[in-house]
Structures are given as structure tokens and as C-alpha cells.
Design an enzyme around this catalytic site. Structure first.
Site, PDB file in Angstrom:
ATOM      1  N   ASP A 190      -0.429  -5.447   9.527  1.00 53.17           N
ATOM      2  CA  ASP A 190      -1.426  -4.481   9.083  1.00 53.17           C
ATOM      3  C   ASP A 190      -2.676  -5.294   8.765  1.00 53.17           C
ATOM      4  O   ASP A 190      -2.685  -6.084   7.817  1.00 53.17           O
ATOM      5  CB  ASP A 190      -0.925  -3.720   7.850  1.00 53.17           C
ATOM      6  CG  ASP A 190      -1.908  -2.638   7.432  1.00 53.17           C
ATOM      7  OD1 ASP A 190      -1.583  -1.858   6.509  1.00 53.17           O
ATOM      8  OD2 ASP A 190      -3.013  -2.563   8.015  1.00 53.17           O
ATOM      9  N   TRP A 221       0.853  -1.180   0.000  1.00 53.43           N
ATOM     10  CA  TRP A 221       0.000   0.000   0.000  1.00 53.43           C
ATOM     11  C   TRP A 221       0.892   1.233   0.000  1.00 53.43           C
ATOM     12  O   TRP A 221       1.771   1.347   0.853  1.00 53.43           O
ATOM     13  CB  TRP A 221      -0.910  -0.032   1.227  1.00 53.43           C
ATOM     14  CG  TRP A 221      -1.834   1.123   1.357  1.00 53.43           C
ATOM     15  CD1 TRP A 221      -2.644   1.655   0.372  1.00 53.43           C
ATOM     16  CD2 TRP A 221      -2.081   1.896   2.532  1.00 53.43           C
ATOM     17  NE1 TRP A 221      -3.366   2.701   0.883  1.00 53.43           N
ATOM     18  CE2 TRP A 221      -3.039   2.865   2.194  1.00 53.43           C
ATOM     19  CE3 TRP A 221      -1.588   1.848   3.835  1.00 53.43           C
ATOM     20  CZ2 TRP A 221      -3.514   3.807   3.119  1.00 53.43           C
ATOM     21  CZ3 TRP A 221      -2.059   2.755   4.769  1.00 53.43           C
ATOM     22  CH2 TRP A 221      -3.009   3.737   4.392  1.00 53.43           C
ATOM     23  N   LYS A 232     -13.315  -0.935   6.270  1.00 57.17           N
ATOM     24  CA  LYS A 232     -13.913  -1.759   5.208  1.00 57.17           C
ATOM     25  C   LYS A 232     -14.861  -2.796   5.772  1.00 57.17           C
ATOM     26  O   LYS A 232     -15.979  -2.947   5.306  1.00 57.17           O
ATOM     27  CB  LYS A 232     -12.837  -2.450   4.369  1.00 57.17           C
ATOM     28  CG  LYS A 232     -11.962  -1.489   3.593  1.00 57.17           C
ATOM     29  CD  LYS A 232     -10.822  -1.026   4.458  1.00 57.17           C
ATOM     30  CE  LYS A 232      -9.865  -0.175   3.686  1.00 57.17           C
ATOM     31  NZ  LYS A 232      -8.778   0.316   4.576  1.00 57.17           N
TER      32      LYS A 232
END
Ligand SMILES: Cc1ncc(COP(=O)(O)O)c(CN[C@@H](CCC(=O)O)C(=O)O)c1O
Length: 400
Positions: free
Chosen positions: A213, A132, A249
Site C-alpha cells: 500500500d 489503517w 496526498k
């Protein structure tokens, strides 16, 4: 005055800038495959029923709007740790963990990076290649040296496992190793259970510090427990991990900016010491976090029915993504593509690393009003049963 005359205009963010370009496009057939945010089959944001029910309970409770503690809403912090590590996790039971609420996943990563900058001076953070985009900048801005470890194999759009192991073994002992817990962004390629075991063993041998993460728990496979496999394996193997969680999300709470950062410790006393320094770090950063998202998530996770409702909805989102992967490959074949698109269905989570070149990505935007990041990543959530055939034709046109 000339005070700001030296300031240069900066570029748009590679991910969020795609939405800027998409919004400017007036074509009725435009498709946004940029930002990793779930959309339903009508291309609309999805507010979970579990969230709506929790919001009703919060409203009816006539809550106040007082400050949260620096570490955030305690019930949320505990719920976040339990969701990731499991009900019967010994670190939680023995208080050998500190969890602070953060400004979503980005905030968890930033608090973590700033903490490492202070207490692991000079230690390098290793992130996957690719990763990312924000990871590199978060560490750099926190003055943590950042390097990459091999991760992706472009020749088969899969994992470069040998390269990953070799680079993690070659990193200086005690380095920070950032791992995507599930649904790797941008590739959608996750290690198998067997590969995770080997990665854990190598990190242990090198006494690396592992930072997970964990931005998509439940969203990748549809099972929060399956998606927590790597996190729980590493804890089982004795790693005192760092854990960054996002609830953007999997709870559809993007704009509420709700996340958490946890550190496992050798003892409850050590956990308390770590927490004291995290509070000192957070106080001048944002003082204390917003309470709304924490109240919503903890209302859901503290209530059996709402938790069950959430589980069914996060599975619904994951299943729709998986359906769109299958559908895209079907239409690519139907419209004559003879390329191997199996990686589209082999990959998991919000994203697919298509293998499209930056030039092909540019053509998709200019000729077909299809928007995605220039590294060829598509957010599958932007695909619907109504636009999937159009998308397949467009991709076939630029790749044949
Ligand atoms: C691996 C990973 N970690 C952390 C985050 C941070 O999410 P928060 O919203 O701060 O909780 C994201 C979101 N990445 C998505 C969403 C847009 C963005 O922030 O880049 C993406 O890559 O499209 C992510 O993909």
C-alpha cells in the site's frame, strides 16, 4: 411502509468522524489532527503549483469528456508504474506488469481485494497491527479472510520487528502480506533498510504474495526514490508484487480520487491475462474511472519542469511536517513535560502515534478543542507554527 424499519443507524467512521466533531466545535482555538490531509502553515489545504500549471495546460488543450477505457488513462497508468518502480524497471520495459487506474488508493485496495477473492480463494490477507482502519473492512467486504501480524511496540512507540517476522513466518505459505511501503499509518513507524531486507527474505521463503500500500510516495522523506526503497527492493528480490498507489496526498488531489493498482507478472502474456480479468471485475464495479486526476498527474509526470516543480513541492510538504514534529517536542519540554517524546521525531510521514490513551484523547477534545482519533494518532499536518505551543500545553496537561 416498513421497508427500511429494520435498518440500524451506524457509527461515524473513526477517522472521518473526527472531522464531523471538529466542524461542530465553535471554539476559535480548535485544532483538527484527525484526517490525514496536508495543510499549510495557515491550516489551509495546499494546491500544488505543479497541479495549477497542469490544469492550465489541460484547459488550454480543449479536451473532451469521453469515457476512459476500463483500465483508465494509459499515460497515467504508465507514469504511476514508472514513479513507483523507476524509469529502467525491467517489468515495465518487458510489459510484465498490468496497471489499472483506480478510485484513489481505497479503490486500488478494493480492486485488489476483490481480485484476490476471485483468484486466491480462501487465502488469508495479513495486515499490520495496527493498520489503517479501512484495510480490514475492504478485505472483509471483499470476502477475503483477514488477520493481523504484529507490527507496533507500545513500550517504545517503535517497530516490533521480532514479532512481525515471527508472525509472517507463521502465516501459511502463500498468504497475502500487506505492507505499508512508507509512512506507516497510524504509527509513523517504518522498518529500516536492513529490516526490509529481512522481511523480503522471509516473504520469499514462505512464497507469500506481497501487496504494497503506497499512499505517501515522496511525502514521507521528501524523496520519491527513498520512499520507494521497499517497493524497489522487493521487486529486485524477485517478488511479483501487487501495488496500490494513491495520488491524494503527494499531489494534493484528495477529492479527484486518483490511484492505481498494479500486478507484476511472469510474462507479458500473463500480464495481459491478468488485465483481462481486472477489466471484467472493474466493469460492473464502476465501469471506468474519472479522467481529470489522471490527466493532471500524467501532465505533471510527462513534463520535466512540472515534475521538478512537483518534487520540490512534495519535499516542501514533507519538510514542514518534519519541522512540526521537532517544534512539538520542543514546546512539550519547554512547558515542563518530562516524558520521553522522542518517538514524535523518530516517526515519519503524515502521522504520529503519540501513545495517548483514549481517555486522554477525549480530554483533549472536551477540555482543549483538540481533535484526533481515539487510538492516539495525530495527523501532523494539522499542526502549524501558530497552534503548536497551544497543542503542546494541552498534551502536557492531559499527560502529566
Ligand atoms: C495507508 C493508506 N492507504 C490508503 C489510503 C486511501 O487514501 P485515498 O484517499 O483513497 O487515496 C489512506 C488514506 N488515509 C488517510 C486519509 C483519510 C482516510 O481515507 O482515512 C487517513 O488515514 O487519515 C492511507 O492512509
Amino acid at each position: 411502509s416498513k421497508r427500511w424499519s429494520h435498518v440500524q443507524k451506524g457509527p461515524e467512521d473513526p477517522i472521518l468522524g473526527v472531522t464531523v466533531a471538529f466542524n461542530k466545535d465553535t471554539s476559535p482555538s480548535k485544532i483538527n489532527l484527525g484526517v490525514g490531509a496536508y495543510r499549510d502553515d495557515n491550516n489551509k489545504p495546499y494546491v500544488l503549483e505543479a497541479v495549477k500549471k497542469a490544469e492550465k495546460k489541460i484547459f488550454e488543450a480543449n479536451v473532451d469528456h469521453e469515457y476512459a477505457p476500463i483500465v483508465g488513462v494509459a499515460s497515467f497508468n504508465n507514469a504511476a508504474a514508472v514513479l513507483a518502480l523507476g524509469e529502467d524497471n525491467s517489468y515495465i520495459k518487458e510489459k510484465k506488469i498490468t496497471t489499472v487506474q483506480t478510485i484513489s488508493g481505497t479503490g486500488a485496495l478494493r480492486v485488489a481485494a476483490e481480485f484476490f477473492g476471485r483468484f486466491l480463494p480462501g487465502v488469508t490477507a495479513y495486515v499490520p497491527n495496527p493498520t489503517w482502519g479501512n484495510h480490514n473492512v475492504i478485505f472483509a467486504d471483499s470476502k477475503v479472510p483477514v488477520k493481523s501480524y504484529s507490527y507496533y511496540n507500545p513500550s517504545n512507540c517503535g517497530l516490533n520487528f521480532e514479532g512481525m517476522i515471527k508472525d509472517i513466518q507463521a502465516a501459511p505459505a502463500g498468504s497475502i502480506i500487506l505492507l505499508h511501503a512508507c509512512a506507516h499509518n497510524p504509527t509513523g513507524v517504518d522498518p529500516t533498510h536492513e529490516q526490509w531486507k529481512k522481511i523480503s527474505q522471509v516473504c520469499k521463503e514462505k512464497e507469500h504474495f506481497v501487496l504494497f500500500d503506497f499512499a505517501y510516495q515522496g511525502f514521507a522523506s521528501g524523496s520519491p526514490e527513498e520512499d520507494a526503497y521497499a517497493v524497489r527492493l522487493f521487486v529486485e528480490d524477485g517478488h511479483l508484487i501487487g501495488l496500490c498507489q494513491s495520488f491524494a496526498k503527494n499531489f494534493g488531489l484528495y477529492g479527484e480520487r486518483i490511484g492505481a493498482f498494479s500486478l507484476l507478472a511472469n510474462s507479458a502474456e500473463e500480464a495481459a491475462v491478468l488485465e483481462s480479468q481486472l477489466k471484467i471485475l472493474i466493469r460492473p464495479m464502476y465501469s471506468n474511472p474519472p479522467v481529470y486526476g489522471a490527466r493532471v498527474v500524467s501532465s505533471i509526470l510527462s513534463n520535466k519542469e512540472l515534475t521538478q516543480q512537483w518534487r520540490s513541492e512534495v519535499k516542501l510538504m514533507a519538510d514542514r511536517i518534519i519541522d512540526m514534529r521537532t517544534s512539538l517536542v520542543k514546546y512539550l519540554k519547554q512547558h515542563g513535560s518530562t516524558k520521553d517524546w522522542s518517538h514524535i521525531t523518530n516517526q515519519i510521514g503524515m502521522f504520529c502515534f503519540t501513545g495517548l490513551t483514549p481517555e486522554q484523547v477525549d480530554r483533549l477534545a472536551s477540555e482543549f478543542h483538540v481533535y484526533l482519533t481515539r487510538n492516539g494518532r495525530i495527523s501532523i499536518a494539522g499542526i502549524t507554527s501558530k497552534n503548536v505551543e497551544y497543542l503542546a500545553k494541552a498534551i502536557h496537561s492531559v499527560t502529566k
